[in-house]
Design an enzyme around this catalytic site. Sequence first.
Site, mmCIF file in Angstrom:
data_model
loop_
_atom_site.group_PDB
_atom_site.id
_atom_site.type_symbol
_atom_site.label_atom_id
_atom_site.label_comp_id
_atom_site.label_asym_id
_atom_site.label_seq_id
_atom_site.Cartn_x
_atom_site.Cartn_y
_atom_site.Cartn_z
ATOM 1 N N THR A 179 -1.323 3.124 -4.848
ATOM 2 C CA THR A 179 0.093 3.290 -5.157
ATOM 3 C C THR A 179 0.283 3.648 -6.617
ATOM 4 O O THR A 179 -0.681 3.731 -7.389
ATOM 5 C CB THR A 179 0.868 2.014 -4.776
ATOM 6 O OG1 THR A 179 2.262 2.296 -4.745
ATOM 7 C CG2 THR A 179 0.596 0.870 -5.745
ATOM 8 N N ILE A 235 0.839 -1.196 0.000
ATOM 9 C CA ILE A 235 0.000 0.000 0.000
ATOM 10 C C ILE A 235 0.875 1.247 0.000
ATOM 11 O O ILE A 235 1.848 1.332 0.749
ATOM 12 C CB ILE A 235 -0.974 0.001 1.204
ATOM 13 C CG1 ILE A 235 -1.799 1.294 1.236
ATOM 14 C CG2 ILE A 235 -0.254 -0.215 2.514
ATOM 15 C CD1 ILE A 235 -2.922 1.293 2.269
ATOM 16 N N SER A 236 0.567 2.180 -0.882
ATOM 17 C CA SER A 236 1.266 3.465 -0.968
ATOM 18 C C SER A 236 2.775 3.238 -1.161
ATOM 19 O O SER A 236 3.179 2.609 -2.138
ATOM 20 C CB SER A 236 0.956 4.290 0.284
ATOM 21 O OG SER A 236 1.302 5.638 0.106
ATOM 22 N N TRP A 237 3.633 3.708 -0.245
ATOM 23 C CA TRP A 237 5.084 3.470 -0.358
ATOM 24 C C TRP A 237 5.363 1.980 -0.485
ATOM 25 O O TRP A 237 6.224 1.558 -1.272
ATOM 26 C CB TRP A 237 5.786 4.043 0.870
ATOM 27 C CG TRP A 237 7.283 3.911 0.884
ATOM 28 C CD1 TRP A 237 8.195 4.830 0.462
ATOM 29 C CD2 TRP A 237 8.052 2.794 1.369
ATOM 30 N NE1 TRP A 237 9.482 4.361 0.636
ATOM 31 C CE2 TRP A 237 9.426 3.112 1.199
ATOM 32 C CE3 TRP A 237 7.721 1.558 1.922
ATOM 33 C CZ2 TRP A 237 10.453 2.239 1.570
ATOM 34 C CZ3 TRP A 237 8.739 0.686 2.293
ATOM 35 C CH2 TRP A 237 10.087 1.023 2.114
ATOM 36 N N GLY A 241 3.587 -0.144 -1.905
ATOM 37 C CA GLY A 241 3.232 -0.608 -3.245
ATOM 38 C C GLY A 241 4.414 -0.569 -4.191
ATOM 39 O O GLY A 241 4.575 -1.438 -5.051
#
Length: 272
Positions: A124, A98-100, A102
Amino acid sequence: MSVDHQVVVGRRSLRMRVRPGTGTGPPLVLANGIGVPLEVLDPFVDALDPAIEAVSFDAPGVGGSPTPPVPLPYQVVASLLGSALSKLGYGAVDVLGISWGGGLAQQFAFQNPKRCRRLVLVATATGAWMMPGRPNVLRHMLTPRRHQDPVYARQVAGLIYGGSMRNPDAPMPLQARAQGGSSRGYAYQLLGTAGWTSLPFLPLIRQPTLLLAGEDDPIVPIANARMMARLLPDARLVTYADGHLGLLTRADELAPVVAEFLAGTDITEPVR
């Protein structure tokens, strides 16, 4: 019951947590967003099918994983994670980022085409070459203050996370579980991934991939997920009516979507 491990690989150490599964499939490795410890993903892990073994970890410089002496690029963190998983006795795995996290998940899948079975990418993008959020949103991402100052976090939550966080009375899933992280560790996470992009190798990621994207995500606009869905050879895009933290705020709806994808069954999309 989940079990914590401090896994040492060379001169590095990763704090990892294993929630045993009742099934026989590969574990799901969870890569978190920037600057927050593994506890933040507890709402999703709690909602996940108990048959799926869940393995979460603190990135270097976060929570119980010591800050390295220099920033580590995704390639190094992906290699470190692979070695730590081997020490825990794991072979093939599924990976969710998730996000970073990802970006790390994409790098791990690329470096481990046979070891990574399926890939889930949430909120992401492709790194340096992505459709960016608005500057007034991204400037709040340059420091970990939103993880350390609850009053400030509440003030900026709607602006930076969007979705249900625009409601001033909404619970704060990050502050509820995260401990104040190291400012140096946060800076090293940013520096270690500066200039990184997955665009050159996305078409080489052959693993079945599920993309989950919020329709109101100020940090990672949904256009990024649509672009990635076109570039990945075997991708399925599912959108949900929430923001950047939808995996946590809508865990009861999105965890079954992830479980269905990992099982290879038809995906039931979230109720809108």
